[in-house]
Design an enzyme around this catalytic site. Sequence first.
Site, PDB file in Angstrom:
ATOM      1  N   GLU A   1      36.873 107.153   7.463  1.00  0.00           N
ATOM      2  CA  GLU A   1      36.357 107.875   7.245  1.00  0.00           C
ATOM      3  C   GLU A   1      37.209 108.869   9.020  1.00  0.00           C
ATOM      4  O   GLU A   1      37.631 108.266   9.971  1.00  0.00           O
ATOM      5  CB  GLU A   1      35.096 107.726   8.060  1.00  0.00           C
TER       6      GLU A   1
ATOM      7  N   ARG B   1      35.288  91.573   4.577  1.00  0.00           N
ATOM      8  CA  ARG B   1      36.727  92.360   5.990  1.00  0.00           C
ATOM      9  C   ARG B   1      37.048  90.776   7.046  1.00  0.00           C
ATOM     10  O   ARG B   1      36.919  89.688   7.384  1.00  0.00           O
ATOM     11  CB  ARG B   1      35.582  93.293   6.705  1.00  0.00           C
TER      12      ARG B   1
ATOM     13  N   LYS C   1      33.318  99.732  14.436  1.00  0.00           N
ATOM     14  CA  LYS C   1      33.479 101.230  15.014  1.00  0.00           C
ATOM     15  C   LYS C   1      32.253 101.947  16.084  1.00  0.00           C
ATOM     16  O   LYS C   1      32.719 101.959  17.606  1.00  0.00           O
ATOM     17  CB  LYS C   1      33.082 102.147  14.074  1.00  0.00           C
TER      18      LYS C   1
END
Length: 556
Positions: free
Chosen positions: A33, A258, A268
């Site tokens: 994104e 992850r 983020k």
Amino acid sequence: MSDSNPRNFIEEIIEEDLRSGRFTEVHTRFPPEPNGYLHIGHAKAICLNFGIAEKYKGKCNLRFDDTNPEAEDMEYVEAIKRDIRWLGFDWEDREYYASDYFEQLYEFAVKLIKKGKAYVDDSTPEEINAMRGTPTRPGIESPYRNRSVEENLDLFERMRKGEFEEGARVLRAKIDMASPNMHLRDPIMYRIKKVPHFRAGDKWCIYPMYDFAHGQSDAIEHITHSLCSLEFRHHRPLYEWFIRELELFPSRQIEFARLNLSYTVMSKRRLKRLVEEGYVSGWDDPRMPTLSGMRRRGYPPAAIRDFADRVGIARRDNVIELSLLEFCVREELNRTTPRIMAVLRPLKVVITNYPEGQVEHMEIINNPEDESMGTRTMPFSRELYIEQTDFMEDAPKKFFRLKPGGMVRLKSAYIIRCDEVIKDENGKVVELRCTYFPESRSGQDTSGLKVKGTIHWVSAAHAVPAEVRLYDRLFSDPAPDQHEERDFTEFINPDSLEVLDPVWIEPSVQGAQPGQAFQFLRMGYFCVDPDSTPDKLVFNRTATLKDTWAKVNKSK
RNA sequence: AGACCCAUGGUGUAACGGCAGCACAGCGGAUUUUGGUUCCGUUAGUCCAGGUUCGAAUCCUGGUGGGUCUACCA
């Protein structure tokens, strides 16, 4: 290719899919994104997706998941593309955007409405949340759930036309309010946002939710294997429901854990806070785990790819030790960087028996690991700088460097002996008076002298001043974001940056360009920072060298 | 609490019912004109309890521990 060794469970699945005929080719994608910068965790996903495409002779798309116009921006798109290219991957002409599918997605929604599988809900966000239930308690059905197809069609079209206020209505999938999987309790497909999109402009005032865009985007692009992180496991049944109802290409989603790295944060949101609250200088601060930060720090892309390779792919949560990353960085830099001499904390040495005004040019190997990198020369003269830590007045017997009356080899030059220690009024050592042994010159040593230590040096009159930025880990805690009661910023390492100015570097460094990397002999790997000017070089310390002496010292 | 996922040295990852291996880290040594590199050696592991089997890290059951999910974010 199907007989090659699978390197992880994902490759096993892929090879099985190829064998069984479920898929005849492999097509992956990396779907960021554009609302933030890429970090080392993304690098793992990038290497995985592009690596698998390469291994199985398939393709990997770059697709921007730009379904939320409020957070996204072209700045991020550019930064992401730059970072992926830097890492060494190429998506060729396959640069896609979910926003390019908005019209198709809209048609998909209409199709579901016509099938009686989607409805417009006028409930408020609060009402919808309240009706959703909890994991243990089923939700209840919205009073708008059984509107007619015609009414839904009309309402949805008017949502698109902008007739309703933001938040007034949403389009929901009609699935099962009692499902134990919360994502199946009539998830929202479209919401009204009267915000222009950075690519689509003001064409839309309704935007698809990620869950209504991602799976279909994969299908549109004929992605065979859609690799994502663990938390999307619960979304999978929803994606499959959409694909089944819409009769689209059935990509296979596979979830993996992850990457987590010790002594840093990766989300983020937290990275953004570090930037916005000024804990670091920006997204590319060399202490950040972002790819732009690592690039500026001097981490080679090959080292990051090697790292991504070594951490492996599995389904269990993991925390990788920072030392593994540092190992990969050192291994690459050891092979590739030229050595130069730089004195970070200078101590003046006067060689009393060396003629004043005389200069010799010593030949020095650029990289003992790679003969093809050749040699250079370095001026030697009567007054030198050595590292303060290379002299000790009261040295333990294991100290191989310079001490009063002791001898040491100046790398690629002469052996010297310390005759006299000069101190200032505070007792601080400010200068050493030494003698050199003319017949001990490097490469033609006939002195018969044996010394234990070799130290680096620069000629005081010839060295060029520079600024050096020494970086350490940004956090002093191995898991700064894992404390229930404490904010991660409380664990910021106050000594994560130390600036040294001036340091003295051998003259051959002049003209070095931003990004250029060196090993400062015995001091570590350094690279030229973009802040450098023609008048003054600025260096970032990429990594220290392994220092067993420091370890010995510390353990005492 | 419910559903789902996960569990192998300090860390990460192999093993596809048949000798628990590799890497990083640690420790010890050799070499070294970088206390770097390289080389050699070494410490250390199958969450627990049952079951299936000639044989279980692997299959089954139950526990325990950890993670995820209850945004008009992705």
